[in-house]
Design a protein around this motif. Sequence first.
Motif, PDB file in Angstrom:
ATOM      1  N   MET A 171       0.842  -1.171   0.000  1.00 60.81           N
ATOM      2  CA  MET A 171       0.000   0.000   0.000  1.00 60.81           C
ATOM      3  C   MET A 171       0.889   1.237   0.000  1.00 60.81           C
ATOM      4  SD  MET A 171      -3.163   0.784   2.430  1.00 60.81           S
ATOM      5  CE  MET A 171      -3.269   2.350   3.211  1.00 60.81           C
ATOM      6  N   VAL A 172       0.556   2.216  -0.809  1.00 65.22           N
ATOM      7  CA  VAL A 172       1.330   3.442  -0.916  1.00 65.22           C
ATOM      8  C   VAL A 172       0.752   4.460   0.052  1.00 65.22           C
ATOM      9  CG1 VAL A 172       1.998   5.307  -2.459  1.00 65.22           C
ATOM     10  CG2 VAL A 172       1.808   2.987  -3.333  1.00 65.22           C
ATOM     11  N   SER A 173       1.605   5.108   0.811  1.00 63.48           N
ATOM     12  CA  SER A 173       1.119   6.130   1.732  1.00 63.48           C
ATOM     13  C   SER A 173       1.607   7.496   1.281  1.00 63.48           C
ATOM     14  CB  SER A 173       1.604   5.848   3.155  1.00 63.48           C
ATOM     15  OG  SER A 173       3.008   5.954   3.199  1.00 63.48           O
ATOM     16  N   HIS A 174       0.878   8.509   1.646  1.00 59.23           N
ATOM     17  CA  HIS A 174       1.272   9.877   1.315  1.00 59.23           C
ATOM     18  C   HIS A 174       2.405  10.318   2.211  1.00 59.23           C
ATOM     19  CE1 HIS A 174      -1.697  11.061  -1.595  1.00 59.23           C
ATOM     20  NE2 HIS A 174      -2.611  10.426  -0.891  1.00 59.23           N
ATOM     21  N   GLN A 175       3.301  11.112   1.658  1.00 60.23           N
ATOM     22  CA  GLN A 175       4.368  11.682   2.456  1.00 60.23           C
ATOM     23  C   GLN A 175       3.894  13.004   3.033  1.00 60.23           C
ATOM     24  OE1 GLN A 175       7.371  11.948  -0.562  1.00 60.23           O
ATOM     25  NE2 GLN A 175       8.268  10.028   0.061  1.00 60.23           N
ATOM     26  N   THR A 176       4.495  13.423   4.112  1.00 56.31           N
ATOM     27  CA  THR A 176       4.130  14.708   4.677  1.00 56.31           C
ATOM     28  C   THR A 176       4.933  15.805   3.999  1.00 56.31           C
ATOM     29  OG1 THR A 176       5.820  14.609   6.396  1.00 56.31           O
ATOM     30  CG2 THR A 176       3.664  13.655   6.919  1.00 56.31           C
ATOM     31  N   ILE A 177       4.501  17.023   4.192  1.00 54.34           N
ATOM     32  CA  ILE A 177       5.152  18.163   3.554  1.00 54.34           C
ATOM     33  C   ILE A 177       6.596  18.299   4.009  1.00 54.34           C
ATOM     34  CG2 ILE A 177       5.110  20.689   3.422  1.00 54.34           C
ATOM     35  CD1 ILE A 177       2.074  20.503   3.444  1.00 54.34           C
ATOM     36  N   ASP A 178       6.908  17.878   5.229  1.00 56.92           N
ATOM     37  CA  ASP A 178       8.256  18.017   5.758  1.00 56.92           C
ATOM     38  C   ASP A 178       9.251  17.046   5.137  1.00 56.92           C
ATOM     39  OD1 ASP A 178       7.304  19.989   7.414  1.00 56.92           O
ATOM     40  OD2 ASP A 178       6.959  18.611   9.090  1.00 56.92           O
ATOM     41  N   GLU A 179       8.787  16.015   4.483  1.00 58.91           N
ATOM     42  CA  GLU A 179       9.700  15.044   3.906  1.00 58.91           C
ATOM     43  C   GLU A 179      10.356  15.636   2.671  1.00 58.91           C
ATOM     44  OE1 GLU A 179       8.027  11.168   3.442  1.00 58.91           O
ATOM     45  OE2 GLU A 179       7.072  11.240   5.394  1.00 58.91           O
ATOM     46  N   PRO A 180      11.659  15.372   2.478  1.00 63.88           N
ATOM     47  CA  PRO A 180      12.407  16.023   1.411  1.00 63.88           C
ATOM     48  C   PRO A 180      11.914  15.736   0.005  1.00 63.88           C
ATOM     49  CG  PRO A 180      13.710  14.277   2.431  1.00 63.88           C
ATOM     50  CD  PRO A 180      12.460  14.437   3.244  1.00 63.88           C
ATOM     51  N   ASP A 181      11.252  14.613  -0.222  1.00 64.48           N
ATOM     52  CA  ASP A 181      10.825  14.284  -1.575  1.00 64.48           C
ATOM     53  C   ASP A 181       9.598  15.084  -2.003  1.00 64.48           C
ATOM     54  OD1 ASP A 181      11.150  12.820  -4.001  1.00 64.48           O
ATOM     55  OD2 ASP A 181       9.370  11.688  -3.431  1.00 64.48           O
ATOM     56  N   CYS A 211      -6.808  14.591  -3.729  1.00 66.91           N
ATOM     57  CA  CYS A 211      -6.664  14.560  -2.267  1.00 66.91           C
ATOM     58  C   CYS A 211      -6.130  15.870  -1.686  1.00 66.91           C
ATOM     59  CB  CYS A 211      -5.769  13.396  -1.842  1.00 66.91           C
ATOM     60  SG  CYS A 211      -4.023  13.600  -2.292  1.00 66.91           S
ATOM     61  N   ARG A 212      -5.669  16.766  -2.550  1.00 66.19           N
ATOM     62  CA  ARG A 212      -5.146  18.081  -2.159  1.00 66.19           C
ATOM     63  C   ARG A 212      -3.837  18.012  -1.375  1.00 66.19           C
ATOM     64  NH1 ARG A 212      -7.483  20.335  -5.988  1.00 66.19           N
ATOM     65  NH2 ARG A 212      -9.699  20.697  -5.815  1.00 66.19           N
ATOM     66  N   ARG A 213      -3.199  16.856  -1.376  1.00 61.83           N
ATOM     67  CA  ARG A 213      -1.879  16.726  -0.762  1.00 61.83           C
ATOM     68  C   ARG A 213      -0.830  17.036  -1.817  1.00 61.83           C
ATOM     69  NH1 ARG A 213      -2.681  11.319   2.915  1.00 61.83           N
ATOM     70  NH2 ARG A 213      -4.206  12.238   4.301  1.00 61.83           N
ATOM     71  N   ARG A 271      -0.359   8.048  -5.570  1.00 63.09           N
ATOM     72  CA  ARG A 271      -1.422   7.191  -5.048  1.00 63.09           C
ATOM     73  C   ARG A 271      -2.741   7.449  -5.770  1.00 63.09           C
ATOM     74  NH1 ARG A 271      -5.105   7.751  -0.447  1.00 63.09           N
ATOM     75  NH2 ARG A 271      -5.792   5.681   0.137  1.00 63.09           N
ATOM     76  N   CYS A 272      -3.104   8.722  -5.921  1.00 64.00           N
ATOM     77  CA  CYS A 272      -4.363   9.043  -6.595  1.00 64.00           C
ATOM     78  C   CYS A 272      -4.310   8.667  -8.076  1.00 64.00           C
ATOM     79  CB  CYS A 272      -4.707  10.522  -6.416  1.00 64.00           C
ATOM     80  SG  CYS A 272      -5.210  10.932  -4.715  1.00 64.00           S
ATOM     81  N   GLN A 273      -3.145   8.783  -8.697  1.00 66.37           N
ATOM     82  CA  GLN A 273      -3.007   8.374 -10.094  1.00 66.37           C
ATOM     83  C   GLN A 273      -3.245   6.871 -10.228  1.00 66.37           C
ATOM     84  OE1 GLN A 273      -2.465  10.441 -12.817  1.00 66.37           O
ATOM     85  NE2 GLN A 273      -2.879   8.610 -14.027  1.00 66.37           N
ATOM     86  N   GLN A 274      -2.714   6.093  -9.288  1.00 61.91           N
ATOM     87  CA  GLN A 274      -2.924   4.645  -9.310  1.00 61.91           C
ATOM     88  C   GLN A 274      -4.407   4.320  -9.154  1.00 61.91           C
ATOM     89  OE1 GLN A 274      -0.344   3.236  -6.192  1.00 61.91           O
ATOM     90  NE2 GLN A 274       1.316   2.801  -7.629  1.00 61.91           N
ATOM     91  N   VAL A 275      -5.076   5.027  -8.259  1.00 66.41           N
ATOM     92  CA  VAL A 275      -6.513   4.803  -8.042  1.00 66.41           C
ATOM     93  C   VAL A 275      -7.284   5.131  -9.317  1.00 66.41           C
ATOM     94  CG1 VAL A 275      -8.539   5.644  -6.784  1.00 66.41           C
ATOM     95  CG2 VAL A 275      -6.413   5.131  -5.552  1.00 66.41           C
ATOM     96  N   ARG A 276      -6.935   6.229  -9.970  1.00 64.44           N
ATOM     97  CA  ARG A 276      -7.618   6.619 -11.227  1.00 64.44           C
ATOM     98  C   ARG A 276      -7.399   5.567 -12.308  1.00 64.44           C
ATOM     99  NH1 ARG A 276      -9.455  11.310 -12.804  1.00 64.44           N
ATOM    100  NH2 ARG A 276      -8.376  11.208 -14.804  1.00 64.44           N
ATOM    101  N   GLU A 277      -6.165   5.091 -12.436  1.00 61.27           N
ATOM    102  CA  GLU A 277      -5.868   4.099 -13.465  1.00 61.27           C
ATOM    103  C   GLU A 277      -6.532   2.762 -13.172  1.00 61.27           C
ATOM    104  OE1 GLU A 277      -1.623   4.051 -13.919  1.00 61.27           O
ATOM    105  OE2 GLU A 277      -1.598   6.049 -14.805  1.00 61.27           O
ATOM    106  N   ALA A 278      -6.639   2.407 -11.911  1.00 65.31           N
ATOM    107  CA  ALA A 278      -7.288   1.142 -11.544  1.00 65.31           C
ATOM    108  C   ALA A 278      -8.786   1.187 -11.858  1.00 65.31           C
ATOM    109  CB  ALA A 278      -7.072   0.866 -10.063  1.00 65.31           C
TER     110      ALA A 278
END
Length: 122
Positions: free
Chosen positions: A1-11, A93-95, A113-120
């Motif tokens: 499962m893919v999780s969202h990163q927080t804004i503080d994460e460098p990526d 998701c506005r993230r 994550r949202c792109q994967q959901v759309r494609e699925a």
Amino acid sequence: MVSHQTIDEPDTALTPEDLAALRENLHEQRLFRQEQLRQFASTTRADDRRRQADAAQLEVGVKLAASARMVLADVEAALARMDSGTYGTCHLCRRPVERHRLLIVPQARYCGRCQQVREAGR
């Protein structure tokens, strides 16, 4: 499962240099697609004059032109988001859209994550 990163994460965080490079990339893509569409239009006119256009080639040209128009619209929408300050925010998701994703696909509207959901769902 893919999780969202927080804004503080460098990526996730886009630097001003990232944004400048992404804007330049989008402008280059826009110019390329505009030129591609001009070439398709001139080829189509020449083919119409000669009336020797092969149906399969014409169909491929029409599909390529449609694809170029879609990419051009995506690029212009990304530039508009940059101008409005909403660039890099997922439309669902506005993230934040992952930095590495934007560096690969600068016109991306959705996080991974949202792109994967759309494609699925297709």
